[in-house]
Write a protein that holds these residues in place. Structure first.
Motif, PDB file in Angstrom:
ATOM      1  N   ASN A   1      -4.104  -7.420 162.719  1.00  0.00           N
ATOM      2  CA  ASN A   1      -3.896  -6.305 161.953  1.00  0.00           C
ATOM      3  C   ASN A   1      -4.080  -7.115 160.174  1.00  0.00           C
ATOM      4  O   ASN A   1      -3.255  -8.058 160.027  1.00  0.00           O
ATOM      5  CB  ASN A   1      -2.510  -5.790 161.961  1.00  0.00           C
ATOM      6  CG  ASN A   1      -2.176  -4.650 160.786  1.00  0.00           C
ATOM      7  OD1 ASN A   1      -2.966  -4.456 159.696  1.00  0.00           O
ATOM      8  ND2 ASN A   1      -1.486  -3.657 161.375  1.00  0.00           N
ATOM      9  N   VAL A   2      -4.955  -6.638 159.712  1.00  0.00           N
ATOM     10  CA  VAL A   2      -5.145  -7.124 158.152  1.00  0.00           C
ATOM     11  C   VAL A   2      -4.298  -6.787 156.971  1.00  0.00           C
ATOM     12  O   VAL A   2      -4.459  -7.250 156.267  1.00  0.00           O
ATOM     13  CB  VAL A   2      -6.635  -6.829 157.826  1.00  0.00           C
ATOM     14  CG1 VAL A   2      -8.012  -7.483 158.682  1.00  0.00           C
ATOM     15  CG2 VAL A   2      -6.764  -5.395 157.591  1.00  0.00           C
ATOM     16  N   ASN A   3      -3.492  -5.818 157.593  1.00  0.00           N
ATOM     17  CA  ASN A   3      -2.883  -4.953 156.418  1.00  0.00           C
ATOM     18  C   ASN A   3      -1.161  -5.512 156.902  1.00  0.00           C
ATOM     19  O   ASN A   3      -0.231  -4.840 156.051  1.00  0.00           O
ATOM     20  CB  ASN A   3      -2.776  -3.557 156.120  1.00  0.00           C
ATOM     21  CG  ASN A   3      -4.363  -3.385 155.541  1.00  0.00           C
ATOM     22  OD1 ASN A   3      -4.635  -4.041 154.565  1.00  0.00           O
ATOM     23  ND2 ASN A   3      -4.953  -2.334 156.292  1.00  0.00           N
TER      24      ASN A   3
ATOM     25  N   MET B   1     -14.714 -10.876 154.917  1.00  0.00           N
ATOM     26  CA  MET B   1     -14.347 -10.267 156.206  1.00  0.00           C
ATOM     27  C   MET B   1     -12.951  -9.437 156.517  1.00  0.00           C
ATOM     28  O   MET B   1     -13.116  -8.331 157.078  1.00  0.00           O
ATOM     29  CB  MET B   1     -13.992 -11.650 157.206  1.00  0.00           C
ATOM     30  CG  MET B   1     -15.213 -12.627 157.369  1.00  0.00           C
ATOM     31  SD  MET B   1     -14.723 -13.699 158.727  1.00  0.00           S
ATOM     32  CE  MET B   1     -14.367 -15.138 157.843  1.00  0.00           C
ATOM     33  N   LEU B   2     -12.012  -9.648 155.762  1.00  0.00           N
ATOM     34  CA  LEU B   2     -10.716  -8.600 155.543  1.00  0.00           C
ATOM     35  C   LEU B   2     -11.467  -7.507 155.047  1.00  0.00           C
ATOM     36  O   LEU B   2     -10.751  -6.353 155.736  1.00  0.00           O
ATOM     37  CB  LEU B   2      -9.619  -9.454 154.814  1.00  0.00           C
ATOM     38  CG  LEU B   2      -9.112 -10.863 155.278  1.00  0.00           C
ATOM     39  CD1 LEU B   2      -8.261 -11.385 154.306  1.00  0.00           C
ATOM     40  CD2 LEU B   2      -8.598 -10.659 156.513  1.00  0.00           C
ATOM     41  N   LEU B   3     -12.094  -7.401 154.203  1.00  0.00           N
ATOM     42  CA  LEU B   3     -12.327  -5.986 153.523  1.00  0.00           C
ATOM     43  C   LEU B   3     -13.399  -5.290 154.621  1.00  0.00           C
ATOM     44  O   LEU B   3     -13.091  -4.052 154.466  1.00  0.00           O
ATOM     45  CB  LEU B   3     -12.927  -6.257 152.296  1.00  0.00           C
ATOM     46  CG  LEU B   3     -12.200  -6.693 151.150  1.00  0.00           C
ATOM     47  CD1 LEU B   3     -13.046  -7.053 149.987  1.00  0.00           C
ATOM     48  CD2 LEU B   3     -11.379  -5.582 150.602  1.00  0.00           C
ATOM     49  N   ALA B   4     -14.209  -6.019 155.182  1.00  0.00           N
ATOM     50  CA  ALA B   4     -14.838  -5.537 156.133  1.00  0.00           C
ATOM     51  C   ALA B   4     -14.161  -4.809 157.409  1.00  0.00           C
ATOM     52  O   ALA B   4     -14.600  -3.839 157.990  1.00  0.00           O
ATOM     53  CB  ALA B   4     -16.251  -6.161 156.656  1.00  0.00           C
ATOM     54  N   ASN B   5     -13.145  -5.411 157.445  1.00  0.00           N
ATOM     55  CA  ASN B   5     -12.066  -4.875 158.624  1.00  0.00           C
ATOM     56  C   ASN B   5     -10.935  -4.193 158.379  1.00  0.00           C
ATOM     57  O   ASN B   5     -10.064  -4.080 158.975  1.00  0.00           O
ATOM     58  CB  ASN B   5     -11.635  -6.270 159.318  1.00  0.00           C
ATOM     59  CG  ASN B   5     -12.839  -6.812 160.310  1.00  0.00           C
ATOM     60  OD1 ASN B   5     -12.911  -6.243 161.319  1.00  0.00           O
ATOM     61  ND2 ASN B   5     -13.579  -7.898 159.954  1.00  0.00           N
ATOM     62  N   GLY B   6     -11.188  -3.518 156.931  1.00  0.00           N
ATOM     63  CA  GLY B   6     -10.214  -2.475 156.591  1.00  0.00           C
ATOM     64  C   GLY B   6      -9.032  -2.947 155.817  1.00  0.00           C
ATOM     65  O   GLY B   6      -8.032  -2.317 155.490  1.00  0.00           O
ATOM     66  N   ALA B   7      -9.078  -4.251 155.291  1.00  0.00           N
ATOM     67  CA  ALA B   7      -8.076  -4.713 154.520  1.00  0.00           C
ATOM     68  C   ALA B   7      -7.902  -3.748 152.997  1.00  0.00           C
ATOM     69  O   ALA B   7      -9.158  -3.421 152.567  1.00  0.00           O
ATOM     70  CB  ALA B   7      -8.378  -6.034 153.961  1.00  0.00           C
TER      71      ALA B   7
END
Length: 156
Positions: free
Chosen positions: A93-95, A119-125
């Motif tokens: 979970n990125v958040n 990577m985090l932004l691409a995964n919904g951060a």
């Protein structure tokens, strides 16, 4: 057995870690004196192969240590891009926020880990999440004077 597992991770004894977890898979969820799970410890030390092996066992990938940090937060601090990718492939979970309200993206921004931030932004951060002092990842990048990170975050 638990201490043997944590010692084997610290000493990078991949075979020993494998043997211990095969004998007692429940140890994957145990914590050491600092609140680290085997995954947290392996990722913090940058041990890709051991981290990958540990991830084969059912566990809470977002388990938090005594400060509320997750394995993903630790690799953002340390700069282990390959392990960040591995954790994201296993649906970390990125958040999640630690006990100070910091996220993995805030750590990546603070320490100039541009590849991980992507990577985090691409995964919904969520770049708009604020820590307990009211600062976003962009704010932290600005405070550190990391212009490229500020540009990356502002572009998303």
């Amino acid at each position: 057995m638990k201490e043997r597992l944590f010692d084997a991770i610290r000493q990078e004894e991949t075979r020993e870690v494998s043997t211990i977890l095969q004998e007692n898979p429940a140890l994957v969820s145990e914590k050491d004196a600092r609140g680290s799970t085997p995954l947290l410890l392996a990722t913090y030390y940058g041990l890709y192969d051991i981290s990958e092996m540990i991830l084969k066992y059912p566990q809470n990938i977002d388990a938090q240590d005594a400060s509320g940090n997750t394995a993903l937060m630790g690799v953002c601090f340390k700069g282990f891009d390959n392990i960040a990718k591995l954790l994201l492939e296993h649906n970390a979970n990125v958040n999640v926020t630690n006990f100070n309200g910091a996220t993995a993206l805030i750590f990546a921004a603070t320490f100039g880990r541009k590849g991980i931030a992507r990577m985090l932004l691409a995964n919904g951060a969520d770049k708009n999440l604020k820590d307990d002092r009211g600062h976003t990842a962009t704010d932290h990048a600005k405070m550190q004077g990391i212009r490229e990170m500020v540009e990356l975050l502002e572009a998303h």
